[in-house]
Design an enzyme around this catalytic site. Sequence first.
Site, PDB file in Angstrom:
ATOM      1  N   ASN A 212       0.845  -1.181   0.000  1.00 19.85           N
ATOM      2  CA  ASN A 212       0.000   0.000   0.000  1.00 19.85           C
ATOM      3  C   ASN A 212       0.887   1.239   0.000  1.00 19.85           C
ATOM      4  OD1 ASN A 212       0.751   0.593   2.720  1.00 19.85           O
ATOM      5  ND2 ASN A 212      -0.902  -0.699   3.495  1.00 19.85           N
ATOM      6  N   ALA A 213       0.272   2.406  -0.072  1.00 19.71           N
ATOM      7  CA  ALA A 213       1.052   3.637  -0.230  1.00 19.71           C
ATOM      8  C   ALA A 213       1.999   3.861   0.941  1.00 19.71           C
ATOM      9  CB  ALA A 213       0.111   4.825  -0.394  1.00 19.71           C
ATOM     10  N   ALA A 214       1.527   3.602   2.164  1.00 21.05           N
ATOM     11  CA  ALA A 214       2.369   3.807   3.341  1.00 21.05           C
ATOM     12  C   ALA A 214       3.552   2.844   3.348  1.00 21.05           C
ATOM     13  CB  ALA A 214       1.541   3.646   4.617  1.00 21.05           C
ATOM     14  N   GLU A 215       3.307   1.585   2.990  1.00 24.70           N
ATOM     15  CA  GLU A 215       4.388   0.596   2.936  1.00 24.70           C
ATOM     16  C   GLU A 215       5.413   0.950   1.866  1.00 24.70           C
ATOM     17  OE1 GLU A 215       1.551  -3.144   4.366  1.00 24.70           O
ATOM     18  OE2 GLU A 215       1.878  -2.719   2.237  1.00 24.70           O
ATOM     19  N   ASP A 287      -7.552  -6.906   0.136  1.00 21.93           N
ATOM     20  CA  ASP A 287      -7.555  -8.346  -0.121  1.00 21.93           C
ATOM     21  C   ASP A 287      -8.294  -8.667  -1.410  1.00 21.93           C
ATOM     22  OD1 ASP A 287      -6.293  -8.675   2.362  1.00 21.93           O
ATOM     23  OD2 ASP A 287      -8.202  -8.843   3.415  1.00 21.93           O
TER      24      ASP A 287
END
Length: 501
Positions: A212-215, A287
């Site tokens: 995701n964007a944060a990761e 998911d």
Amino acid sequence: MAGETKDVAPITPDLVRLLSETAPTVVVLGDAILDVWLSGHCERICREAPAPVVDVGARTTSPGGAANTAANLAALGARVRFVSVVGDDEPGRELAGLLDAHGVDTENLLTAPSRRSMSKQRVVADDQVLLRFDEGDRADLPAVQTNRLATALEKALAGADALMVCDYGNGLLGTPLRDAVARLRPDIPLLVVDAHDFEHWQQVRPDLVTPNAAEAASLLGAELPEAGEERARLFEDERRTLLDKTGAAAAVVTMDRHGAMLLTGEGRGYRTWADPAPESQASGAGDTFAAALVLTRAAGLPTTSCIELAQAAANVVVHKDGTAICTPAELSLALSREREAAVPAGELARAVAAHRQAGRRVVFTNGCFDVLHRGHITYLNEAKRLGDVLVVAVNSDDSVRRLKGPDRPVNTAQDRAAVLSALSCVDHVAVFEEDTPIEMLELLQPQLYVKGGDYTENMLPEAPTVRSYGGEVRVLGYVADHSTTSVIEKIRTSAPVGEGA
């Protein structure tokens, strides 16, 4: 990437049906979680503390985490083998029963008597999540259980088309399991990894990762921008670093309400646009996205088509309550949009006026779009990036015949409009009867008019009209060897009439 193809598959409801019929076998390895939703009404505060009192009226359960990915894969038509560990307890048994009901093969869902199954329980009052409490063991899996899990994985992978790894850092997939995947890697046709720490999986060289964007920002050591366009630019500029750190051939960065970004080692990134919903309804959408992505890649679709279908599936579930799945029927309905595909000019004018009043920048382009190809999609995505709303005007069948000859169009205007409207970058599609869209431009007066790079501004008869009301004209980059004429010619020369059936 394994099985990658360069052509663009039209995103249509028929494609969803074909995917269900293909039914690739996908192994899902990862954290099994039971999602519990306690829903009710709240109208008072308890006496002993300033806390809301919820009169629970319903308890619903669903597979969560990797189990939700498995359930979504099965719902979309894949044959799914689930490899994980649960405790010998009621949550574990309940989760196994739910997976069986969804048609997921749980032969390799192991039971560890000493381990407590993971569950996430949410308390919801009047559609507002008030509290979530998590239960279950997060300690590393003991060596004996790890060896059993590695054996189960090897067994499940026999004859499989893909492996989807869902590692959420709950102690299940430690170094021994990662080593086992690395050992089995040469025999895995397609490996997709979704993890909280992707660097742990660098050694297995995934075909695709889905941070995701944060990761993704964390992997880059960068601060995550707020604006969607700034996020997309960051990930596109740093795509090589992102791929190096994950060891992947390609990455799809999910950006929640800002869509998703496909990144490979070369060329520009490919972006989708989301149909956002309140955060309280977005549980498990990632998911669903991952499930649709791995299903379509395992079936051999081009990655750009895969990401569009994955975005459409995620758009379906974010508008449902709780942890949800997307069915082929729901995905087909979301993709069809025939009733919206070719919007009447008057209705479109009202919609564009509302966009402008809301401060949105409207981008307009036009063309025949007879056989959709990579050049079209590249330039439509580039056009969308220049504003907030993309309007595509399509030449009518008679107009195409006048411009291209009696053997065109290959596809009717309604079919061309339906295919275009299924692209997440396209907001509105209209059909015009004239040889140019000048009348439509005069009616809509979009702030920006764009065309593909096989034109110059001086070649565009629409340019004076756009400039007359203060609009801007821009010519975008050209993708060589990707014209409709060349695609049709290639089809005709490679498959002569009368040869094959």
